[in-house]
Scaffold this motif. Structure first.
Motif, PDB file in Angstrom:
ATOM      1  N   UNK A 181       1.825  34.063  41.568  1.00  9.85           N
ATOM      2  CA  UNK A 181       2.612  35.095  42.327  1.00  9.85           C
ATOM      3  C   UNK A 181       2.798  36.400  41.359  1.00  9.85           C
ATOM      4  N   UNK A 182       3.344  37.554  42.172  1.00 11.97           N
ATOM      5  CA  UNK A 182       3.531  38.328  41.592  1.00 11.97           C
ATOM      6  C   UNK A 182       4.908  38.866  41.493  1.00 11.97           C
ATOM      7  N   UNK A 183       5.873  39.146  40.450  1.00  9.15           N
ATOM      8  CA  UNK A 183       7.050  39.271  40.588  1.00  9.15           C
ATOM      9  C   UNK A 183       7.573  40.560  40.045  1.00  9.15           C
ATOM     10  N   UNK A 184       8.621  41.086  41.033  1.00  8.02           N
ATOM     11  CA  UNK A 184       9.023  42.675  40.912  1.00  8.02           C
ATOM     12  C   UNK A 184      10.606  42.578  41.144  1.00  8.02           C
ATOM     13  N   UNK A 185      11.207  43.629  41.012  1.00  7.67           N
ATOM     14  CA  UNK A 185      12.497  43.682  41.330  1.00  7.67           C
ATOM     15  C   UNK A 185      12.739  43.653  43.030  1.00  7.67           C
ATOM     16  N   UNK A 186      11.886  43.877  43.837  1.00  8.53           N
ATOM     17  CA  UNK A 186      11.954  43.947  45.152  1.00  8.53           C
ATOM     18  C   UNK A 186      12.378  42.667  45.668  1.00  8.53           C
ATOM     19  N   UNK A 187      12.059  41.543  45.193  1.00  4.29           N
ATOM     20  CA  UNK A 187      12.499  40.367  45.679  1.00  4.29           C
ATOM     21  C   UNK A 187      12.887  39.572  44.482  1.00  4.29           C
ATOM     22  N   UNK A 188      13.900  38.575  44.672  1.00  7.20           N
ATOM     23  CA  UNK A 188      14.166  37.511  43.754  1.00  7.20           C
ATOM     24  C   UNK A 188      12.929  36.472  43.288  1.00  7.20           C
ATOM     25  N   UNK A 189      12.200  36.421  44.464  1.00 11.92           N
ATOM     26  CA  UNK A 189      11.054  35.422  44.126  1.00 11.92           C
ATOM     27  C   UNK A 189       9.710  35.983  44.179  1.00 11.92           C
ATOM     28  N   UNK A 190       8.891  35.518  43.347  1.00 10.81           N
ATOM     29  CA  UNK A 190       7.615  36.320  43.330  1.00 10.81           C
ATOM     30  C   UNK A 190       6.822  36.082  44.723  1.00 10.81           C
ATOM     31  N   UNK A 191       5.900  37.096  44.941  1.00  8.13           N
ATOM     32  CA  UNK A 191       5.228  37.166  46.041  1.00  8.13           C
ATOM     33  C   UNK A 191       3.889  36.325  45.731  1.00  8.13           C
ATOM     34  N   UNK A 213      -2.330  45.086  37.975  1.00  8.97           N
ATOM     35  CA  UNK A 213      -3.071  44.385  38.742  1.00  8.97           C
ATOM     36  C   UNK A 213      -3.306  45.046  40.090  1.00  8.97           C
ATOM     37  N   UNK A 214      -4.645  44.755  40.416  1.00  2.87           N
ATOM     38  CA  UNK A 214      -5.211  45.438  41.799  1.00  2.87           C
ATOM     39  C   UNK A 214      -4.910  44.412  42.882  1.00  2.87           C
ATOM     40  N   UNK A 215      -3.981  44.489  43.624  1.00  2.72           N
ATOM     41  CA  UNK A 215      -3.677  43.704  44.990  1.00  2.72           C
ATOM     42  C   UNK A 215      -4.088  44.464  46.283  1.00  2.72           C
ATOM     43  N   UNK A 216      -4.938  43.916  46.984  1.00  5.80           N
ATOM     44  CA  UNK A 216      -5.512  44.423  48.125  1.00  5.80           C
ATOM     45  C   UNK A 216      -5.873  45.838  48.084  1.00  5.80           C
ATOM     46  N   UNK A 217      -6.533  46.329  46.880  1.00  5.46           N
ATOM     47  CA  UNK A 217      -6.753  47.798  46.608  1.00  5.46           C
ATOM     48  C   UNK A 217      -5.792  48.891  46.189  1.00  5.46           C
ATOM     49  N   UNK A 218      -4.438  48.122  45.971  1.00  4.01           N
ATOM     50  CA  UNK A 218      -3.575  48.948  45.193  1.00  4.01           C
ATOM     51  C   UNK A 218      -3.094  48.439  43.780  1.00  4.01           C
ATOM     52  N   UNK A 219      -3.074  49.538  42.891  1.00  7.26           N
ATOM     53  CA  UNK A 219      -2.694  49.169  41.588  1.00  7.26           C
ATOM     54  C   UNK A 219      -1.229  48.947  41.369  1.00  7.26           C
ATOM     55  N   UNK A 220      -0.802  47.984  40.910  1.00 10.86           N
ATOM     56  CA  UNK A 220       0.476  47.617  40.684  1.00 10.86           C
ATOM     57  C   UNK A 220       0.951  47.041  39.289  1.00 10.86           C
ATOM     58  N   UNK A 254      -5.226  32.989  49.809  1.00  6.38           N
ATOM     59  CA  UNK A 254      -6.483  33.147  49.598  1.00  6.38           C
ATOM     60  C   UNK A 254      -7.063  34.322  50.190  1.00  6.38           C
ATOM     61  N   UNK A 255      -6.646  35.046  51.270  1.00  5.87           N
ATOM     62  CA  UNK A 255      -7.010  36.363  51.945  1.00  5.87           C
ATOM     63  C   UNK A 255      -7.015  37.365  50.952  1.00  5.87           C
ATOM     64  N   UNK A 256      -5.858  37.321  49.822  1.00  5.12           N
ATOM     65  CA  UNK A 256      -5.624  38.609  48.878  1.00  5.12           C
ATOM     66  C   UNK A 256      -6.743  38.653  48.006  1.00  5.12           C
ATOM     67  N   UNK A 257      -6.976  40.216  48.008  1.00  2.95           N
ATOM     68  CA  UNK A 257      -8.186  40.430  46.876  1.00  2.95           C
ATOM     69  C   UNK A 257      -7.117  40.824  45.611  1.00  2.95           C
ATOM     70  N   UNK A 258      -7.436  40.016  44.613  1.00  7.81           N
ATOM     71  CA  UNK A 258      -6.468  40.221  43.377  1.00  7.81           C
ATOM     72  C   UNK A 258      -7.556  40.396  41.996  1.00  7.81           C
ATOM     73  N   UNK A 259      -7.334  41.375  41.148  1.00  2.82           N
ATOM     74  CA  UNK A 259      -7.911  41.410  40.042  1.00  2.82           C
ATOM     75  C   UNK A 259      -6.831  42.095  39.192  1.00  2.82           C
ATOM     76  N   UNK A 260      -6.986  41.406  38.071  1.00  9.02           N
ATOM     77  CA  UNK A 260      -5.990  41.771  36.875  1.00  9.02           C
ATOM     78  C   UNK A 260      -6.777  42.907  36.006  1.00  9.02           C
ATOM     79  N   UNK A 261      -6.047  44.160  35.887  1.00  6.10           N
ATOM     80  CA  UNK A 261      -6.848  45.234  35.192  1.00  6.10           C
ATOM     81  C   UNK A 261      -6.477  45.041  33.770  1.00  6.10           C
TER      82      UNK A 261
END
Lengths: 439, 131
Positions: free
Chosen positions: B99-109, B80-87, B113-120
């Motif tokens: 939300x977007x979940x990773x091991x960085x936190x137990x809960x999804x981020x 996914x591209x989140x605010x210009x970064x591919x993750x 509305x301000x986020x620019x999100x596009x699923x690749x």
């Protein structure tokens, strides 16, 4: 002349699908920073602009403009610049063509970024299919396309033109579903030179006859056109009136590409026969390049089954980036034969096939030098370059240190990259250049 | 150029020029493309950098196979591209919240509305080198 009925219920229609601003759209698949800003792609050797995003067009940047003239816009207008990444464009093109082939009853790849396909059904069904095509290509590949549909190829091109210039149509125009009065009005406003196959010279001659708009060309007597111009332009006029008379486009040579495709008199179904076909067309295309003094960077092979085929439909297509721009018939033939040999399915009746050469340049550029000096693949290259001339040219362009005689004269191998200074990685064709994603 | 044209999987002809007896039984072997690639038109391969997706079995340096044609649902692994970064992230939906979940936190981020999100695209496979 009696024209076919313009709107038939159940019928087969012609669609022209092309990718908007193809090279720029390819660059935008992976690089989200290129969205919503002016982007240009440069020709071989970063010489001049060959592709522009809409934003770059809005800035007044013209195709063919030398790079140094637009360079200042990088700072002042956030202009992004990319060198031609033919590996990427070729791969994306092959994907688009393969996906399009799944929707059509027949397919004719017309260039690296456009293809005619046949669509059957009622106009409403055809419109639904056109919308699906557009959505599927955006979803699966990530590039925007426009779909123009009508009764003939010439009208499908025109229809595509309407879709492209009217953002409210969402990239789809079914000409027969438009108000006839509106179509007539657009035709009377658009110059005849925007019609597929009407060049500048023909346009001037038409103007001399008082024919300026598409509507006027459409209303001109085809017999008169045949007498004053050619049977080719006569067909164009008949197609504007809804009469299908332009068959498979088999040869095309212009600024952008050289194309050789043919319908076969008897179907080709073995690898051996297809090898021969590819070999002949590749050689013809190569000799056309030679006569025009040009070199190709990209080779496309394409083949297709009949629209009436009872067996499986198959529309194989592949694009191969040439390591160095070349017009060598031996090299081009080898590549075309090997690529199609790999792709085709023996036992299926192929009725069309061909070779398209694109990414054309007037100069072999630095690449040809490589073999001239090092003799690395000279056995394969049947054409020789005058080494001293080339050395002089390169020295003038890149400075005296850029090149020298013999391998010791080379400063370092990556010197070639000078001409593709702004190139994005080959994300889809090189394991060492995969896109890196953060986890 | 499509791989395999020149090399071929096995040349079933011996050096003497006699056809190998195995020739009639050779059916091309196991083709990894058939296993790993659902639709080559929509498939892209990317390389992973970073350590925040270990729980999903995705490690630094792995290659992932991404299919753009598949639908994104709750729990789908995506690029996914989140605010210009591919993750690389796991897509989480709860009601209208995404939300977007990773091991960085137990809960999804949670996305705002301000986020620019596009699923690749959707990650279907991970190529992990076993050392």
């Amino acid at each position: 002349m009696s024209a076919e009925p313009r709107t038939s219920g159940h019928s087969d229609h012609v669609a022209l699908v092309d990718v908007n601003n193809f090279y720029v759209s390819c660059e935008r698949i992976f690089d989200y920073s290129l969205r919503n800003r002016p982007v240009v792609v440069l020709s071989n050797n970063d010489g001049c602009v060959v592709a522009r995003s809409q934003e770059a067009k809005d800035l007044g940047i013209a195709t063919g403009e030398p790079f140094f003239k637009v360079r200042r816009l990088m700072d002042s207008h956030n202009l992004a610049v990319r060198s031609s990444n033919y590996e990427l464009y070729g791969d994306i093109s092959a994907r688009v063509m393969e996906l399009l082939g799944r929707f059509g009853t027949w397919q004719e790849v017309y260039s690296i970024d456009e293809s005619f396909i046949g669509l059957n059904g009622t106009l409403e069904q055809v419109r639904d299919t056109a919308v699906q095509i557009r959505a599927a290509i955006t979803q699966s590949i990530g590039v925007p396309v426009c779909v123009g549909v009508s009764a003939t190829k010439t009208l499908a091109k025109f229809s595509n033109h309407i879709a492209k210039h009217n953002p409210s149509m969402d990239g789809v125009c079914i000409e027969q579903l438009m108000e006839p009065a509106l179509v007539s009005r657009i035709m009377s406003q658009v110059p005849a030179t925007d019609v597929w196959g009407v060049g500048k010279k023909t346009g001037q001659k038409l103007t001399g006859m008082g024919v300026q708009s598409i509507a006027q060309l459409k209303a001109t007597d085809p017999q008169l056109i045949r007498k004053k111009f050619s049977v080719v332009l006569q067909r164009t006029v008949m197609e504007l009136n809804g009469q299908r008379c332009i068959g498979p486009v088999e040869e095309r040579s212009d600024k952008g590409q050289v194309m050789f495709t043919r319908s076969f008199s008897t179907p080709v179904r073995t690898r051996e026969a297809m090898d021969q076909v590819m070999s002949i067309y590749a050689q013809k295309a190569a000799s056309r390049l030679a006569s025009e003094g040009r070199y190709a960077s990209l080779l496309t092979v394409t083949a297709g089954t009949s629209r009436f085929a009872t067996s499986a439909a198959s529309f194989p297509s592949a694009q191969i980036r040439l390591v160095r721009p070349t017009r060598d018939p031996i090299v081009l033939t080898k590549i075309a034969v090997a690529a199609m040999n790999e792709l085709m399915e023996p036992g299926i009746d192929y009725v069309r096939g061909g070779v398209i050469l694109s990414g054309l340049s007037e100069h072999p550029g630095v690449d040809e030098l490589d073999l001239g000096l090092l003799g690395s693949t000279s056995a394969e290259e049947s054409e020789k370059v005058n080494v001293s001339d080339v050395v002089q040219q390169v020295s003038q362009r890149f400075g005296a240190k850029a090149i020298g005689l013999g391998s010791a004269g080379l400063a370092k191998a990556p010197e070639w990259s000078m001409k593709r200074e702004h190139m994005s990685p080959r994300y889809t064709s090189d394991w060492d250049e995969l896109f890196t994603v953060q986890a | 150029m499509p791989p395999g044209a020149a090399q071929g999987p096995v040349q079933a002809v011996s050096a003497m020029g006699f056809p190998s007896p195995a020739r009639d039984y050779f059916d091309g072997g196991l083709d990894l493309n058939r296993l790993l690639v659902h639709d080559r038109v929509a498939t892209f391969i990317m390389r992973v950098s970073g350590h925040s997706m270990h729980s999903a079995g995705i490690y630094d340096g792995d290659e992932i196979i991404v299919d753009r044609s598949l639908p994104v649902k709750h729990g789908t692994m995506i690029v996914v591209s989140l605010n210009g970064q591919m993750l690389v992230r796991r897509w989480q939906t709860e009601g209208s919240q995404v939300g977007l979940l990773s091991d960085e936190s137990p809960l999804p981020v949670l996305l705002t509305e301000g986020d620019e999100v596009e699923v690749f695209g959707v990650i279907t496979r991970c190529l992990h080198y076993v050392r």
